[in-house]
Write a protein that holds these residues in place. Sequence first.
Motif, PDB file in Angstrom:
ATOM      1  N   TYR A 109       7.473  -9.013   0.402  1.00  0.00           N
ATOM      2  CA  TYR A 109       8.577  -8.364   1.048  1.00  0.00           C
ATOM      3  C   TYR A 109       8.630  -8.565   2.509  1.00  0.00           C
ATOM      4  N   PHE A 110      10.019  -8.939   2.922  1.00  0.00           N
ATOM      5  CA  PHE A 110      10.060  -9.191   4.265  1.00  0.00           C
ATOM      6  C   PHE A 110      10.940  -8.056   4.726  1.00  0.00           C
ATOM      7  N   VAL A 111      10.615  -7.163   5.775  1.00  0.00           N
ATOM      8  CA  VAL A 111      11.374  -5.892   6.289  1.00  0.00           C
ATOM      9  C   VAL A 111      11.572  -6.060   7.720  1.00  0.00           C
ATOM     10  N   GLY A 112      12.664  -5.623   8.349  1.00  0.00           N
ATOM     11  CA  GLY A 112      12.845  -5.606   9.606  1.00  0.00           C
ATOM     12  C   GLY A 112      13.104  -7.309   9.995  1.00  0.00           C
ATOM     13  N   ASP A 117      12.370  -6.977  16.680  1.00  0.00           N
ATOM     14  CA  ASP A 117      10.713  -6.959  16.857  1.00  0.00           C
ATOM     15  C   ASP A 117      10.171  -5.927  16.316  1.00  0.00           C
ATOM     16  N   ASN A 118      10.467  -5.621  14.889  1.00  0.00           N
ATOM     17  CA  ASN A 118      10.075  -4.612  13.929  1.00  0.00           C
ATOM     18  C   ASN A 118       9.630  -4.933  12.717  1.00  0.00           C
ATOM     19  N   VAL A 119       9.352  -6.593  12.534  1.00  0.00           N
ATOM     20  CA  VAL A 119       8.975  -7.067  11.197  1.00  0.00           C
ATOM     21  C   VAL A 119       7.802  -6.433  10.639  1.00  0.00           C
ATOM     22  N   GLN A 120       7.899  -6.199   9.327  1.00  0.00           N
ATOM     23  CA  GLN A 120       6.659  -5.820   8.471  1.00  0.00           C
ATOM     24  C   GLN A 120       6.780  -6.732   7.444  1.00  0.00           C
ATOM     25  N   ILE A 121       5.835  -7.104   6.663  1.00  0.00           N
ATOM     26  CA  ILE A 121       5.678  -7.958   5.424  1.00  0.00           C
ATOM     27  C   ILE A 121       4.725  -7.414   4.742  1.00  0.00           C
ATOM     28  N   TRP A 122       5.090  -7.064   3.377  1.00  0.00           N
ATOM     29  CA  TRP A 122       4.047  -6.418   2.658  1.00  0.00           C
ATOM     30  C   TRP A 122       4.324  -6.932   1.239  1.00  0.00           C
ATOM     31  N   THR A 123       3.134  -6.681   0.206  1.00  0.00           N
ATOM     32  CA  THR A 123       3.175  -7.377  -0.959  1.00  0.00           C
ATOM     33  C   THR A 123       3.209  -5.852  -1.786  1.00  0.00           C
ATOM     34  N   GLN A 124       3.623  -5.935  -2.922  1.00  0.00           N
ATOM     35  CA  GLN A 124       3.597  -5.130  -4.265  1.00  0.00           C
ATOM     36  C   GLN A 124       3.625  -5.685  -5.429  1.00  0.00           C
ATOM     37  N   LYS A 249      -9.104   1.363   2.967  1.00  0.00           N
ATOM     38  CA  LYS A 249      -7.868   1.266   4.080  1.00  0.00           C
ATOM     39  C   LYS A 249      -6.571   1.997   3.376  1.00  0.00           C
ATOM     40  N   GLN A 250      -5.886   2.256   4.461  1.00  0.00           N
ATOM     41  CA  GLN A 250      -4.589   2.993   4.012  1.00  0.00           C
ATOM     42  C   GLN A 250      -3.347   2.677   5.068  1.00  0.00           C
ATOM     43  N   ALA A 251      -2.228   2.420   4.758  1.00  0.00           N
ATOM     44  CA  ALA A 251      -1.197   2.048   5.748  1.00  0.00           C
ATOM     45  C   ALA A 251       0.121   2.292   5.049  1.00  0.00           C
ATOM     46  N   PRO A 252       1.005   3.061   6.029  1.00  0.00           N
ATOM     47  CA  PRO A 252       2.303   3.228   5.554  1.00  0.00           C
ATOM     48  C   PRO A 252       3.256   1.890   5.898  1.00  0.00           C
ATOM     49  N   VAL A 253       4.063   1.403   4.749  1.00  0.00           N
ATOM     50  CA  VAL A 253       4.901   0.469   5.101  1.00  0.00           C
ATOM     51  C   VAL A 253       6.207   0.768   4.816  1.00  0.00           C
ATOM     52  N   ARG A 254       7.363   0.220   5.721  1.00  0.00           N
ATOM     53  CA  ARG A 254       8.810   0.495   5.495  1.00  0.00           C
ATOM     54  C   ARG A 254       9.293  -0.150   4.298  1.00  0.00           C
ATOM     55  N   ASP A 255      10.342   0.806   3.892  1.00  0.00           N
ATOM     56  CA  ASP A 255      11.142   0.445   2.613  1.00  0.00           C
ATOM     57  C   ASP A 255      10.144  -0.032   1.358  1.00  0.00           C
ATOM     58  N   PHE A 256       9.027   0.848   1.303  1.00  0.00           N
ATOM     59  CA  PHE A 256       8.204   0.580   0.045  1.00  0.00           C
ATOM     60  C   PHE A 256       8.715   0.965  -1.123  1.00  0.00           C
ATOM     61  N   LEU A 257       8.685   0.302  -2.218  1.00  0.00           N
ATOM     62  CA  LEU A 257       9.275   0.582  -3.652  1.00  0.00           C
ATOM     63  C   LEU A 257       8.765   1.561  -4.198  1.00  0.00           C
ATOM     64  N   TYR A 258       7.529   2.377  -3.854  1.00  0.00           N
ATOM     65  CA  TYR A 258       7.030   3.396  -4.530  1.00  0.00           C
ATOM     66  C   TYR A 258       6.541   4.522  -3.440  1.00  0.00           C
TER      67      TYR A 258
END
Length: 687
Positions: A109-112, A117-124, A249-258
Amino acid sequence: MKYLFLLLSAITFAQQTQSVDFKTVHGQITINAKDKSVRGTISYWFDVLKPVDTIKIDAQNMDFSDVELNQKEIQFTTNGKQILLMSAFKKGTNNISFNYVAKPKQALYFVGSEENDNVQIWTQGQGKNTSNWLPSFDDVNEKVIFSLEVVVDSKYQVISNGILKNKVNNNSMIYWRFNMQKPMSSYLLMLAIGKFEKQTQKSNSGIPLEMYYESKDKSKFEPTYRYSKQLFDFLEKEIGVKYPWEIYKQAPVRDFLYAGMENTSATLFSTRYVVDLTGFEDRSYTNVNAHELAHQWFGNLVTAESSKHHWLQEGFATYYALLAEKEIYGEDYFYSKLYESAQQLKFASRTDTIPVLNAKASSLTFYQKGAWALYVLHEAIGDKAFKKAVKGYLKNHSFQTVNTQDFFAEIKKVSHYDLNKFSKVWLKTTSFNTLEANALLNKNKSIQVLFEVEKLKNKSLSEKEVFFAKILQSDVYFTVKEAIVNQLKLEKFEDKVTLLSLALETKNIKVRQAVAASLNEIPESFRLQYETLLNDKSYQTQEIVLYNLWNNFPEQRARYLDKSKEWIGFSDFNLRTLWLSLALSTPNYSINKEQLIDELINYSSSNYEATIRQDALEKLLAFNIINDEVLLNLVKATTHHMWQFSKFGRDNIRRLLKNAMMRVSFERILPNLNESEQFQLNRLVKE
């Protein structure tokens, strides 16, 4: 020829793990935030256990090139879901390598935006979705040792599974290389890319604990990650098996699904749990933190072989999280949570016809009934035997897949407990054994009092008032006092005012919050007492109270708005958006209304997370503040990856389209929408 191979492969896929054992994989992937694509080079090493003519790797909607077996070109085809490798595979070790390109529709998922200048990319990859961005295995039984090199713009940090072995600058790009040492299921592979900072602690056993955050949230680090090391040390000791991985490791990400996801050695969680000292009271990360950490053993070290045995992951993680919280918050907390889930399960069992040992069981069943089953078993066979069985279960099946009988086999080694009866009652039937549950809950004195309170539900207030007053003034656990306040909801105000006053005098935030929520209508005689709730250190309480006071006392609105005009609330701006909507709806309140409208509409835009956008849109619609920009933001919601938010957008557009003027407005903004937004709106207009 292609169709013949597809037919052959359909027969052989079910037995692939018996014919082929994938061992390790090295991947180098480049992620492009602009076109939301992934390009990669993948190399798998595998053993052929018995001759086979087709091998498959799951790969959703990917294009492949340079496909080679042992450095020689090989025939292959794709069906949109897999790459099918065709050769006369013989016994022995082999290597397959290829290049691929993907534009994932899910799992990455591509957020921002780069503009903001607030891109986050994360997997689920929950369950089986990693194959949308990396050719891998949807079957959890295929465990592989992953080594991943991720190439991204140098302004971003990368978080992935395992140890960061290398980090190389190459012009404007950085090559991040992560290595795992042990095999794992593909769905537990993860990436998080963005602008992160981190703090590192060490567990008592020497494991590095890396905790990430965005720079803007530095002041929230302590309340967000409070108890993290304590939880880790407790679970490692309680489980009796050393943490299975080299790092956590632990990291908070925006618009996470769960709420969170237990990727191997690296948990991602929702930014809603990034809280300050006040936010911690209502929205602590502690339970999610403990739950996802427990999964590092239950789910990651040993993985349920199929969905039928999913309770071995979620039931265990729920139970061990509760044990960890008991260590922090005490026995009353532990029993109150068990009581709460028992009530939910008892109610659900009236209509829920699917038991724990069924792939289609509900989350409540897998998580809470699974946890209850473990608690019953723990109490029945004793702490020493239970711990010995769990330790044997984990050690004997490390880095493998398991089923319920594997766990039961370890119980049988330490106890003669009737597992057939246990399984029938707790895992194979849908009813909830209230009798056995209540007997266990009765071990706690606060629960004993709670049962006494619950028995009085149908009694008149005059019959129980003295008892309730005594309890509210006692030191019994706060959930009992909450239950009393909740019983008073339908009583006449003049009959219950003394008890409500006693509840407020407890000074307990949760009991006072229960009072706040129990009153929609507030008599003038109670106004001053109710107003004290505005000063509680709880954003949730303040939200309830500000609205109720504004609604009940129009002549006091300006004073309430003046008092709360600087309030922000949680990271989702719950208090700010409420204040804006109330201020805009208050006649003669001396403010720049256009400026406030612009601010509220801005919160509904794609500059913010879905929770903020939805909250702002709800308030704009509720107070009938609707213009083309609001409608535009509502349509944008329909294309969001969070289904709850996209459904909210569709449902509200349907409602607005019933108004002829609104239909004209939607048609007017249509040209300003992108292709996917136009598609969604056209579909709704034509319904």
